[in-house]
Design a protein around this motif. Sequence first.
Motif, short mmCIF file in Angstrom:
data_model
loop_
_atom_site.label_atom_id
_atom_site.label_comp_id
_atom_site.label_asym_id
_atom_site.label_seq_id
_atom_site.Cartn_x
_atom_site.Cartn_y
_atom_site.Cartn_z
N ALA A 1 -3.42 0.21 -3.45
CA ALA A 1 -3.18 -1.05 -2.74
C ALA A 1 -3.15 -2.18 -3.76
O ALA A 1 -4.05 -2.30 -4.59
N SER A 2 -2.12 -3.00 -3.70
CA SER A 2 -2.00 -4.12 -4.64
C SER A 2 -1.75 -5.41 -3.88
O SER A 2 -0.99 -5.45 -2.92
N LEU A 3 -2.44 -6.45 -4.32
CA LEU A 3 -2.32 -7.78 -3.73
C LEU A 3 -1.74 -8.73 -4.77
O LEU A 3 -2.24 -8.81 -5.89
N ILE B 1 0.86 -1.19 0.00
CA ILE B 1 0.00 0.00 0.00
C ILE B 1 0.89 1.23 0.00
O ILE B 1 1.81 1.35 0.81
N ARG B 2 0.62 2.15 -0.91
CA ARG B 2 1.36 3.41 -0.95
C ARG B 2 0.36 4.55 -1.11
O ARG B 2 -0.70 4.38 -1.73
N SER B 3 0.69 5.71 -0.53
CA SER B 3 -0.22 6.85 -0.61
C SER B 3 0.56 8.13 -0.85
O SER B 3 1.72 8.27 -0.40
N VAL B 4 -0.08 9.06 -1.55
CA VAL B 4 0.50 10.38 -1.81
C VAL B 4 -0.58 11.43 -1.58
O VAL B 4 -1.73 11.12 -1.28
N ASN B 5 -0.20 12.70 -1.77
CA ASN B 5 -1.13 13.81 -1.50
C ASN B 5 -2.34 13.78 -2.44
O ASN B 5 -2.23 13.47 -3.62
N SER C 1 -7.50 3.00 -4.76
CA SER C 1 -7.54 2.13 -5.94
C SER C 1 -6.89 0.80 -5.57
O SER C 1 -5.96 0.76 -4.76
N PHE C 2 -7.40 -0.29 -6.18
CA PHE C 2 -6.95 -1.63 -5.81
C PHE C 2 -6.58 -2.43 -7.05
O PHE C 2 -7.24 -2.35 -8.08
N ARG C 3 -5.52 -3.19 -6.91
CA ARG C 3 -5.11 -4.16 -7.93
C ARG C 3 -5.19 -5.54 -7.29
O ARG C 3 -4.38 -5.87 -6.41
N LEU C 4 -6.17 -6.32 -7.73
CA LEU C 4 -6.44 -7.60 -7.08
C LEU C 4 -6.46 -8.74 -8.10
O LEU C 4 -6.92 -8.56 -9.23
#
Length: 289
Positions: free
Chosen positions: A64-66, A24-28, A35-38
């Motif tokens: 967030a990517s799994l 999981i990474r976040s920016v301003n 958003s998710f990559r599953l």
Amino acid sequence: MPRSMTGFARREAKLPWGTAVWEIRSVNHRYLEPSFRLPEDFREIEPNLRDAMRKSLQRGKVEASLSIHWEQEGEADLGINISRVAQLTKAAQQINNLLGAAAAPVNALDILKYPGVIQKQELDREAMQAAVLKLFDSALEGLIEHRTREGNELEQLILQRLDSVSAQVIKVRARMPEILAAQREKLQTKLAALQVDLDPERLEQEIVLLAQKADVDEELDRLDTHVIEVKRSLKQTDSLGRRLDFLMQELNREANTLSSKSIVSDTTQAAVELKVLIEQMREQVQNIE
């Protein structure tokens, strides 16, 4: 307590059916934009993921990517959907009959790649999803910890600059009586040099008018008030970034007014220094949740 909108977290877990990895990474961002990559097998848990994120975060663009590395120990672990294979084979034969001589033989490996042919019926789907959701909660907690650490650093930087703002206000306030006295003396010297015989009462009126135009007590008081409010706001969490951004605008407004009322280089320099400090804080505030 402020939290940064920038952060990263990674969690990995070895499970009976494979290895799951969350990143999981976040920016301003002005709002919360997840958003998710599953993998296909876990698409249906996305609403749960969004709910968990909305409960924990207020702002930021969060990705967030799994990734799943399935544990395959042998052919016995592969469940073949025979019914699906039969359907695909029949459909391929029908197409080959239409193509005639141009038809290509059916490739078993191509059929195995078709969705739904290989099944994981031996796996408990609910248990798999529960394990992945639990791992996501851990990753989200790690992201929050990262954002909190950065938020603490941002808070210290802002507090340092607030102290510098207060120091400039004290400096200007202490100098104002001296500045006004010097302006009074300067006006009297100019009149004496011009040999103008001005009525003492009129002279006093001019001096009072000059003092009123140069009076910055209200601006200095508001700067002090805004500094206090910023410090108070730093102890809160709800909509902190937006509140601080508004206060930066108000601080800048008072600094601009102080500059416009300046009659000596000392107050002009103080106003410039205040605007530099406020801009530095504003840049930091842009990263606060």
